[in-house]
Design a protein around this motif. Structure first.
Motif, PDB file in Angstrom:
ATOM      1  N   THR A 144      84.815 -63.253   3.108  1.00 18.38           N
ATOM      2  CA  THR A 144      84.192 -63.615   4.378  1.00 18.38           C
ATOM      3  C   THR A 144      84.600 -62.654   5.484  1.00 18.38           C
ATOM      4  O   THR A 144      85.648 -62.013   5.424  1.00 18.38           O
ATOM      5  CB  THR A 144      84.568 -65.052   4.798  1.00 18.38           C
ATOM      6  OG1 THR A 144      85.997 -65.149   4.948  1.00 18.38           O
ATOM      7  CG2 THR A 144      84.099 -66.057   3.762  1.00 18.38           C
ATOM      8  N   GLU A 158      85.427 -71.831  13.345  1.00 20.69           N
ATOM      9  CA  GLU A 158      84.383 -71.080  12.653  1.00 20.69           C
ATOM     10  C   GLU A 158      84.895 -70.382  11.395  1.00 20.69           C
ATOM     11  O   GLU A 158      84.400 -70.634  10.300  1.00 20.69           O
ATOM     12  CB  GLU A 158      83.766 -70.051  13.610  1.00 20.69           C
ATOM     13  CG  GLU A 158      83.065 -70.681  14.789  1.00 20.69           C
ATOM     14  CD  GLU A 158      82.513 -69.646  15.758  1.00 20.69           C
ATOM     15  OE1 GLU A 158      81.818 -70.049  16.693  1.00 20.69           O
ATOM     16  OE2 GLU A 158      82.776 -68.434  15.585  1.00 20.69           O
ATOM     17  N   GLU A 162      84.170 -71.470   7.610  1.00 16.46           N
ATOM     18  CA  GLU A 162      83.302 -70.676   6.743  1.00 16.46           C
ATOM     19  C   GLU A 162      83.955 -70.461   5.371  1.00 16.46           C
ATOM     20  O   GLU A 162      83.269 -70.479   4.338  1.00 16.46           O
ATOM     21  CB  GLU A 162      82.992 -69.327   7.390  1.00 16.46           C
ATOM     22  CG  GLU A 162      82.021 -68.489   6.578  1.00 16.46           C
ATOM     23  CD  GLU A 162      81.658 -67.194   7.265  1.00 16.46           C
ATOM     24  OE1 GLU A 162      80.561 -66.664   6.998  1.00 16.46           O
ATOM     25  OE2 GLU A 162      82.473 -66.691   8.070  1.00 16.46           O
ATOM     26  N   SER A 166      82.131 -71.900   1.987  1.00 14.56           N
ATOM     27  CA  SER A 166      81.794 -71.043   0.851  1.00 14.56           C
ATOM     28  C   SER A 166      82.498 -71.500  -0.420  1.00 14.56           C
ATOM     29  O   SER A 166      81.887 -71.592  -1.495  1.00 14.56           O
ATOM     30  CB  SER A 166      82.170 -69.587   1.153  1.00 14.56           C
ATOM     31  OG  SER A 166      81.419 -69.081   2.231  1.00 14.56           O
ATOM     32  N   ILE A 238      76.455 -65.640   3.607  1.00 15.78           N
ATOM     33  CA  ILE A 238      76.531 -66.701   4.612  1.00 15.78           C
ATOM     34  C   ILE A 238      75.850 -67.976   4.138  1.00 15.78           C
ATOM     35  O   ILE A 238      76.365 -69.072   4.327  1.00 15.78           O
ATOM     36  CB  ILE A 238      75.894 -66.226   5.937  1.00 15.78           C
ATOM     37  CG1 ILE A 238      76.667 -65.025   6.485  1.00 15.78           C
ATOM     38  CG2 ILE A 238      75.862 -67.355   6.957  1.00 15.78           C
ATOM     39  CD1 ILE A 238      76.014 -64.364   7.676  1.00 15.78           C
ATOM     40  N   ASN A 242      74.710 -72.164   8.969  1.00 11.71           N
ATOM     41  CA  ASN A 242      75.735 -71.358   9.634  1.00 11.71           C
ATOM     42  C   ASN A 242      76.175 -72.099  10.884  1.00 11.71           C
ATOM     43  O   ASN A 242      75.342 -72.485  11.698  1.00 11.71           O
ATOM     44  CB  ASN A 242      75.149 -69.994  10.007  1.00 11.71           C
ATOM     45  CG  ASN A 242      76.184 -68.999  10.484  1.00 11.71           C
ATOM     46  OD1 ASN A 242      77.265 -69.361  10.907  1.00 11.71           O
ATOM     47  ND2 ASN A 242      75.843 -67.728  10.432  1.00 11.71           N
ATOM     48  N   LYS A 244      78.535 -70.884  13.095  1.00  9.29           N
ATOM     49  CA  LYS A 244      79.191 -70.025  14.073  1.00  9.29           C
ATOM     50  C   LYS A 244      78.474 -70.106  15.426  1.00  9.29           C
ATOM     51  O   LYS A 244      77.351 -70.578  15.537  1.00  9.29           O
ATOM     52  CB  LYS A 244      79.234 -68.585  13.568  1.00  9.29           C
ATOM     53  CG  LYS A 244      80.248 -68.390  12.449  1.00  9.29           C
ATOM     54  CD  LYS A 244      80.492 -66.935  12.146  1.00  9.29           C
ATOM     55  CE  LYS A 244      81.616 -66.778  11.138  1.00  9.29           C
ATOM     56  NZ  LYS A 244      81.878 -65.378  10.782  1.00  9.29           N
TER      57      LYS A 244
END
Length: 385
Positions: A144, A158, A162, A166, A238, A242, A244
């Motif tokens: 990532t 964030e 993430e 994932s 991604i 998402n 973010k």
């Protein structure tokens, strides 16, 4: 349109973790609170550490492969699972024999248009130095790109989410005791910031180890430059959702046209695991009141500080629905103390800032009220679920 404010917080989607309403004045909203009662008990999660196996396999016998596990034709969404990647001297190598493969285009950072990069290397082109280097075998990894990760909000709210998203979605490493120590987070930003989370944001490093105790690596870490990392399985990309930061207005609309909000179950699981790991207990909320209010402020030299806290606290205490007001500063608290402050808050009032990431740890059906710096006459409210 929606705002991905937190992994478990969204002020613009009815099925999101937060329910939001426009308010013209903080005091007006405070006296109109209507909260549902609930009680929650967190179960302690044992976090453990595992060492990575060092071995010396024959790298000339290794070839890489990949399969895209989500592919709708858009690099922004594409997620691919790789096998037997080699990382050496800050470079990811995809090893092949036979016809040269074409690797898929995989976006790694939407805001800056960065893509996953691997050097396609024929097995017989491996350098002598690479073949002679000690090999660090990694069973499973996330690849990532950490965006602005030395900021508390972007790092905690964030980048770590993430990694969890994932690992849990595409590798089935969801932070359970059974397999969490097998997953190694690998960060591929290049260039990147030389400071580590351990140096700049120890609470972020602590939170990541709570989920995945194995040592995380940035591909440019000095400690691994003389080693080959043999990554048996890794996931990059991604995906279609998402969380973010959407960016400023010139990028926000485009961001929302590309990405969907994260699944609610995944956001809740992320929050619950961290709360359990630190054995933090949520507050029990009384629907009828009176309410205990937590006021979060910044130290003056940090900027965005609320300078009239005394007047605000006096006004709140004068309300019959308010039983107490507690003033807290995040800068002087450990990560666990921060979790406790938010988890025990029945009603939380704060100005805009990085500590907003912590509202993910608030109790179900607690209430958060936050305001910007320049438009203090406007506030936004959210009920946590």
């Amino acid at each position: 349109m929606r705002d991905n404010l937190l992994p478990v917080a969204d002020s613009k989607t009815k099925n999101s973790f937060l329910r939001s309403a426009y308010c013209s004045h903080v005091m007006t909203l405070m006296v109109r609170l209507a909260l549902l009662s609930t009680a929650a008990t967190a179960i302690g999660l044992y976090c453990f550490q595992s060492d990575i196996l060092l071995s010396s396999p024959d790298l000339t016998q290794i070839t890489s492969s990949y399969m895209c596990v989500f592919d709708d034709g858009r690099p922004e969404h594409r997620v691919c699972k790789f096998h037997n990647l080699l990382i050496y001297e800050s470079t990811i190598h995809y090893i092949y024999s036979g016809p040269r493969p074409d690797l898929p285009v995989i976006m790694a950072n939407w805001h800056h248009d960065y893509y996953f990069q691997a050097v396609v290397t024929r097995v017989h082109e491996l350098t002598d130095a690479m073949k002679a280097a000690p090999v660090m075998r990694i069973k499973a990894a996330t690849l990532t790109w950490r965006q602005w990760h030395l900021n508390w909000y972007h790092g905690m709210g964030e980048s770590i989410f993430e990694i969890y998203s994932s690992a849990c979605t595409y590798l089935d490493y969801c932070g359970s005791q059974r397999n969490s120590s097998e997953l190694t987070p690998i960060f591929i930003e290049n260039p990147g910031d030389e400071k580590t989370w351990e140096e700049a944001l120890p609470p972020a490093a602590s939170a990541l180890k709570c989920l995945y105790p194995t040592q995380a690596w940035w591909i440019k870490d000095k400690a691994i430059q003389d080693k080959v990392l043999l990554v048996e399985t890794a996931v990059a990309g991604i995906g279609p959702f998402n969380r973010k930061w959407k960016g400023f207005e010139d990028k926000g609309a485009e961001f929302h046209s590309v990405y969907e909000p994260v699944p609610e179950w995944l956001s809740h699981r992320y929050r619950d695991l961290l709360v359990q790991c630190y054995d933090v207990k949520w507050a029990a909320i009384r629907a009828e009141g009176p309410y205990e209010v937590t006021l979060v402020n910044r130290q003056y030299h940090k900027g965005r500080s609320m300078v009239n806290t005394a007047a605000v606290i006096a006004s709140m205490k004068a309300m019959e629905q308010v039983s107490s007001v507690k003033l807290v500063y995040m800068e002087v608290l450990t990560f666990r103390q921060q979790l406790e402050a938010y988890a025990k808050a029945q009603v939380l009032v704060m100005g805009h800032g990085a500590a907003f990431a912590n509202i993910m740890f608030m109790a179900p059906v607690s209430f958060c009220l936050w305001t910007g710096v320049d438009e203090v006459e406007e506030a936004e409210a959210a009920c946590c679920m």
